[in-house]
Design a protein around this motif. Sequence first.
Motif, PDB file in Angstrom:
ATOM      1  N   TRP B 113       0.836  -1.211   0.000  1.00  0.00           N
ATOM      2  CA  TRP B 113       0.000   0.000   0.000  1.00  0.00           C
ATOM      3  C   TRP B 113       0.864   1.252   0.000  1.00  0.00           C
ATOM      4  CZ3 TRP B 113      -4.500   1.917  -1.076  1.00  0.00           C
ATOM      5  CH2 TRP B 113      -5.017   3.035  -0.424  1.00  0.00           C
ATOM      6  N   ALA B 116       2.717   1.787  -3.227  1.00  0.00           N
ATOM      7  CA  ALA B 116       1.889   2.416  -4.258  1.00  0.00           C
ATOM      8  C   ALA B 116       1.650   3.900  -3.954  1.00  0.00           C
ATOM      9  CB  ALA B 116       0.559   1.683  -4.371  1.00  0.00           C
ATOM     10  N   ASP B 178     -13.585  -1.362  -1.063  1.00  0.00           N
ATOM     11  CA  ASP B 178     -13.567   0.027  -1.548  1.00  0.00           C
ATOM     12  C   ASP B 178     -14.903   0.713  -1.258  1.00  0.00           C
ATOM     13  OD1 ASP B 178     -11.148  -0.714  -2.666  1.00  0.00           O
ATOM     14  OD2 ASP B 178     -12.019  -1.141  -4.632  1.00  0.00           O
ATOM     15  N   ALA B 186      -9.104   7.861  -5.470  1.00  0.00           N
ATOM     16  CA  ALA B 186      -8.466   7.121  -6.569  1.00  0.00           C
ATOM     17  C   ALA B 186      -8.653   7.880  -7.881  1.00  0.00           C
ATOM     18  CB  ALA B 186      -9.035   5.710  -6.671  1.00  0.00           C
ATOM     19  N   PRO B 192      -4.285   4.493  -4.864  1.00  0.00           N
ATOM     20  CA  PRO B 192      -4.968   3.447  -5.627  1.00  0.00           C
ATOM     21  C   PRO B 192      -6.172   2.942  -4.826  1.00  0.00           C
ATOM     22  CG  PRO B 192      -3.035   2.538  -4.567  1.00  0.00           C
ATOM     23  CD  PRO B 192      -3.062   4.005  -4.219  1.00  0.00           C
ATOM     24  N   LEU B 193      -7.021   2.148  -5.459  1.00  0.00           N
ATOM     25  CA  LEU B 193      -8.099   1.520  -4.701  1.00  0.00           C
ATOM     26  C   LEU B 193      -7.486   0.453  -3.796  1.00  0.00           C
ATOM     27  CD1 LEU B 193     -10.807   1.027  -7.482  1.00  0.00           C
ATOM     28  CD2 LEU B 193     -10.936   2.572  -5.503  1.00  0.00           C
ATOM     29  N   SER B 195      -8.635  -2.294  -2.954  1.00  0.00           N
ATOM     30  CA  SER B 195      -8.854  -3.645  -3.505  1.00  0.00           C
ATOM     31  C   SER B 195      -7.725  -4.057  -4.457  1.00  0.00           C
ATOM     32  CB  SER B 195     -10.200  -3.701  -4.236  1.00  0.00           C
ATOM     33  OG  SER B 195     -10.217  -2.759  -5.286  1.00  0.00           O
ATOM     34  N   SER B 196      -7.015  -3.065  -5.026  1.00  0.00           N
ATOM     35  CA  SER B 196      -5.937  -3.407  -5.965  1.00  0.00           C
ATOM     36  C   SER B 196      -4.735  -4.031  -5.254  1.00  0.00           C
ATOM     37  CB  SER B 196      -5.503  -2.158  -6.737  1.00  0.00           C
ATOM     38  OG  SER B 196      -4.858  -1.244  -5.866  1.00  0.00           O
ATOM     39  N   ILE B 197      -4.732  -3.972  -3.928  1.00  0.00           N
ATOM     40  CA  ILE B 197      -3.614  -4.523  -3.149  1.00  0.00           C
ATOM     41  C   ILE B 197      -3.899  -5.980  -2.754  1.00  0.00           C
ATOM     42  CG2 ILE B 197      -2.235  -4.143  -1.013  1.00  0.00           C
ATOM     43  CD1 ILE B 197      -1.973  -1.877  -2.995  1.00  0.00           C
ATOM     44  N   HIS B 198      -5.145  -6.415  -2.966  1.00  0.00           N
ATOM     45  CA  HIS B 198      -5.579  -7.714  -2.437  1.00  0.00           C
ATOM     46  C   HIS B 198      -4.717  -8.895  -2.908  1.00  0.00           C
ATOM     47  CE1 HIS B 198      -9.475  -9.690  -0.723  1.00  0.00           C
ATOM     48  NE2 HIS B 198      -8.387 -10.198  -0.211  1.00  0.00           N
ATOM     49  N   ASP B 199      -4.374  -8.912  -4.196  1.00  0.00           N
ATOM     50  CA  ASP B 199      -3.606 -10.048  -4.732  1.00  0.00           C
ATOM     51  C   ASP B 199      -2.225 -10.171  -4.090  1.00  0.00           C
ATOM     52  OD1 ASP B 199      -5.675 -10.752  -6.329  1.00  0.00           O
ATOM     53  OD2 ASP B 199      -4.838  -9.915  -8.189  1.00  0.00           O
TER      54      ASP B 199
END
Lengths: 154, 255
Positions: B113, B116, B178, B186, B192-193, B195-199
């Motif tokens: 996070w 980013a 989010d 965002a 960033p969102l 959720s984009s960190i989830h992976d």
Amino acid sequence: MGMHVQPDQIWQWLENVPDPEIPVISVVDLGVVRDVNTAGDEVEIVITPTYSGCPAMRVIALDIETELAKRGVENLRLTTSINPPWTTDWLSEKGKARLEEFGIAPPRPAGGPERCPLCKSSNVERISQFGSTPCKAQWRCKECLEPFDYFKCI
Amino acid sequence: MTVSDNTALFEFLLRQGDNALVLGHRTSEWCGVGPVLEEDIALANTALDLIGQTQLWLALAGEVEDKGRDANDLAYFRDPYDFRNLLMLELPNEDYGRTIMRQFLFDAFQVPWLTALQESNDKRVGDIAAKSLKEAMYHLERSAETVIALGDGTDESNSKMQQALEFLWPYAGEVFADDENDVSVASKGIAPLPSSIHDVWNSTINRTFSEACLKRPESQFAHSGGREGFRHTEHLGHMLATMQTLQRSHPGATW
């Protein structure tokens, strides 16, 4: 009374301001003084924290003010900057040598001390990633069996 | 900037600052009572880093809000429902295993996070992220190693870590949901969102749990309410009562 001094002179005076927690090195050797500007009788000093929560920063600021007041600087502006963030790369070579003499292993990019600062053996092991201040970790020498501080590399 | 721009940014900054503040305070509760001296010192230093980061985030929040509140005002003179931290971070420490597991789940998010956030359109946000990231990476190294050491330790330490994971799991997903504020910041390129960190988070925790001989729970359920401030747990108020009592009883007190 207006007093005109050059940045070089200020840098030299700052060499007399020790780090409050590791008094063998100066705030200049530690790399926390980032910039010195003068305009007329005004002096601006830019400092940066080693760790964001380092409690020594207030004392460092006070010590710098005291030292410069002693030298006759009346118009001092201290500013704090966090960009770029402090890195152990900014420790001077002189500072690193003094750290080792004092019993603190200097930081190394490899992530651990090169040798025991006391007996110089390279047979060392980590006790803890954290130590007596935010900037240090605890290690131990397996030859002389003494524990010692290691300056964390960031 | 319009008012609404600042409101979204202010909310975003509170979320960053309150996460650091609440976890920092919880972690500081170990000071003097850690299981061994080295851990006591490590926990106190982790707390100190987090409180340092709090000062940076909340100072900027106060500046953006522009109502004359500084970091101390925001930390000490807001009530539970004004806080924007994740629920997981306000839960009581309970035991050392839960404390370390929570730190790990948080660090595994915080590192990608903050990485980013360094690219934020708002340079002030990027600067704080770059400063905090160095500390967060160090925290993750330690919390991941400790989760592995305890998970892959004795039967007792393994079972305590598994219990800690199962207790915390329903709270771990809150950060990835989010909401409108996330979409707003965002769209401006501030962050960033989440959720984009989830992976990345999934891959870090899966790898660590596998080495730690721990079983990742299957449930997808996630509590919510902390980061919007509409529903905190009962624990936050008690924590704040301790944290804020001095400033509330003696407003403006200084050393």
